[in-house]
Motif scaffolding. Structure first.
Motif, PDB file in Angstrom:
ATOM      1  N   LEU A  43     -20.446  -8.888 -10.499  1.00 37.36           N
ATOM      2  CA  LEU A  43     -21.869  -9.625 -10.508  1.00 37.36           C
ATOM      3  C   LEU A  43     -22.890  -9.154  -9.711  1.00 37.36           C
ATOM      4  O   LEU A  43     -22.762  -8.260  -8.532  1.00 37.36           O
TER       5      LEU A  43
ATOM      6  N   ARG B 202     -25.646  -9.159  -7.108  1.00 36.80           N
ATOM      7  CA  ARG B 202     -25.651  -9.773  -5.755  1.00 36.80           C
ATOM      8  C   ARG B 202     -27.181 -10.667  -5.426  1.00 36.80           C
ATOM      9  O   ARG B 202     -27.310 -11.693  -5.078  1.00 36.80           O
TER      10      ARG B 202
ATOM     11  N   PRO C  31     -20.769 -12.853  -4.237  1.00 33.48           N
ATOM     12  CA  PRO C  31     -20.071 -13.636  -5.444  1.00 33.48           C
ATOM     13  C   PRO C  31     -18.984 -14.336  -4.994  1.00 33.48           C
ATOM     14  O   PRO C  31     -18.216 -13.803  -4.232  1.00 33.48           O
TER      15      PRO C  31
ATOM     16  N   VAL D  39     -26.805 -13.744  -7.606  1.00 33.40           N
ATOM     17  CA  VAL D  39     -25.867 -14.806  -6.712  1.00 33.40           C
ATOM     18  C   VAL D  39     -26.815 -15.406  -5.676  1.00 33.40           C
ATOM     19  O   VAL D  39     -26.857 -16.607  -5.545  1.00 33.40           O
TER      20      VAL D  39
ATOM     21  N   SER E 113     -23.061 -16.586 -10.424  1.00 36.64           N
ATOM     22  CA  SER E 113     -22.962 -16.640  -8.933  1.00 36.64           C
ATOM     23  C   SER E 113     -21.310 -16.521  -8.412  1.00 36.64           C
ATOM     24  O   SER E 113     -21.015 -16.327  -7.350  1.00 36.64           O
ATOM     25  N   GLY E 114     -20.541 -16.579  -9.393  1.00 34.14           N
ATOM     26  CA  GLY E 114     -19.167 -16.326  -9.153  1.00 34.14           C
ATOM     27  C   GLY E 114     -18.385 -16.610 -10.522  1.00 34.14           C
ATOM     28  O   GLY E 114     -19.003 -16.674 -11.511  1.00 34.14           O
TER      29      GLY E 114
ATOM     30  N   ALA F 207     -15.533 -11.018 -10.387  1.00 28.80           N
ATOM     31  CA  ALA F 207     -16.672 -11.371  -9.665  1.00 28.80           C
ATOM     32  C   ALA F 207     -17.247 -10.059  -8.786  1.00 28.80           C
ATOM     33  O   ALA F 207     -18.533 -10.002  -8.608  1.00 28.80           O
TER      34      ALA F 207
ATOM     35  N   MET G 170     -22.901 -17.282  -1.087  1.00 30.45           N
ATOM     36  CA  MET G 170     -23.758 -17.114  -2.138  1.00 30.45           C
ATOM     37  C   MET G 170     -25.332 -16.710  -1.742  1.00 30.45           C
ATOM     38  O   MET G 170     -25.877 -16.039  -2.274  1.00 30.45           O
TER      39      MET G 170
END
Length: 348
Positions: free
Chosen positions: A303, A305, A268, A308, A286-287, A300, A263
């Motif tokens: 998401l 980054r 993710p 994250v 973050s995931g 994921a 992370m």
């Protein structure tokens, strides 16, 4: 303060326990404390049953006792429940010294997956081991609750951290990589459930960093997967940054340091909604946690980054180490008499 940490896990092992101890020692030194690590170095060793890559100390009591006698610590912390930990526990009990301990790894579940030893028997032994500890440190609230339900007492929370300067986003290698790139970092052992990742039908490619008793069998079973072998912790950041998603298939980890390392690099996480990931991963930020690991991987990828990484910045080794310090106990109560000349016990 003079702090002794006794551990069976140490270099050349590459795992979360070793990384935790190394980073905690570094932070303690930065805070001005004097630290002694008592490890299997210079001990006769034998292969850990079912896990020959790990070497355990053979009858280390003399070394442990001599090291602690020479250091005269203010606090003693026992990090693991192996021969080194048993020797330190005996040393403290023989001399009437207080100590703290840690529960890093779900050994009962690991033993059951490898040897079918009943959980009740393993947990009974662990309650005996940690029973005299003034504080049994665990990484997450859920792990604390789980151990309380198993009859453990004196449980305290000790979080984990990440070096966000080292583990940070880097320029991503684009050539010769079939994307999306799915990455796993960790031991290749039955308790890590790596098969659940490798058998996924997902687009792109899969990289595996790590070693262990299942490596040869996994390489034969999954020839399309790129196995890179074990890498030192200080070399992992470029591999994390290269990945599109970090896949964590374990259902038995107590925390999972690799989660926050990934992370912190902006990668993710895809994992199951179980202890460890559920305490570390911010769902949808973050995931993604899902009982369908393939779906978690797909979701994921969408998401941000940057966000994250922002989630990982909440973890620092300094904060975790201050928690550790708060839970330590002096080896004796103030005013307790010093003891000298107690006979050493031969063996563990």
């Amino acid at each position: 303060m003079r702090i002794a940490i006794v551990s069976d896990a140490w270099e050349p092992q590459v795992n979360g326990v070793v990384n935790t101890i190394k980073n905690t020692r570094h932070s303690l030194l930065e805070l001005g404390h004097d630290v002694l690590l008592v490890t299997p170095d210079n001990c006769r060793t034998f292969a850990c049953p079912t896990y020959p890559e790990i070497r355990l100390a053979y009858q280390p009591y003399a070394k442990v006792a001599a090291s602690l006698d020479g250091f005269v610590p203010d606090c003693i912390h026992i990090a693991t429940e192996g021969p080194m930990g048993l020797a330190a526990r005996r040393y403290c009990l023989n001399r009437g010294l207080h100590f703290t301990s840690a529960y890093h790894t779900r050994f009962p579940e690991y033993l059951r997956s490898r040897s079918r030893i009943p959980l009740a028997l393993s947990y009974c032994w662990l309650r005996w081991f940690h029973g005299p500890s003034k504080a049994v440190m665990v990484a997450t609230p859920r792990m604390q609750d789980a151990l309380q339900q198993r009859g453990f007492t004196n449980l305290s929370l000790w979080g984990r951290g990440v070096d966000t300067t080292h583990f940070a986003p880097r320029e991503r290698e684009q050539s010769c990589i079939e994307r999306p790139l799915h990455l796993y970092v960790g031991r290749l052992a039955v308790e890590k459930n790596v098969d659940a990742f490798l058998q996924l039908d997902v687009p792109g490619s899969k990289w595996v960093i790590g070693d262990g008793p299942l490596r040869e069998a996994l390489e034969q079973r999954y020839p399309a997967v790129h196995f890179l072998g074990a890498k030192p912790n200080n070399e992992l950041a470029p591999y994390y940054s290269c990945a599109d998603v970090f896949v964590f298939p374990s259902r038995t980890d107590t925390f999972g340091l690799v989660l926050i390392e990934a992370m912190a690099c902006g990668v993710p996480v895809a994992a199951y909604p179980v202890e460890g990931p559920i305490d570390v991963v911010a769902q949808g930020r973050s995931g993604m946690l899902d009982d369908d690991l393939g779906r978690a991987c797909q979701q994921a990828l969408a998401l941000d980054r940057v966000e994250v990484r922002q989630c990982a910045l909440a973890y620092s080794w300094e904060a975790a180490t201050r928690q550790f310090l708060h839970h330590l106990h002096p080896v004796r109560h103030a005013g307790a008499p010093q003891e000298h000349g107690l006979p050493e016990v031969v063996g563990i």
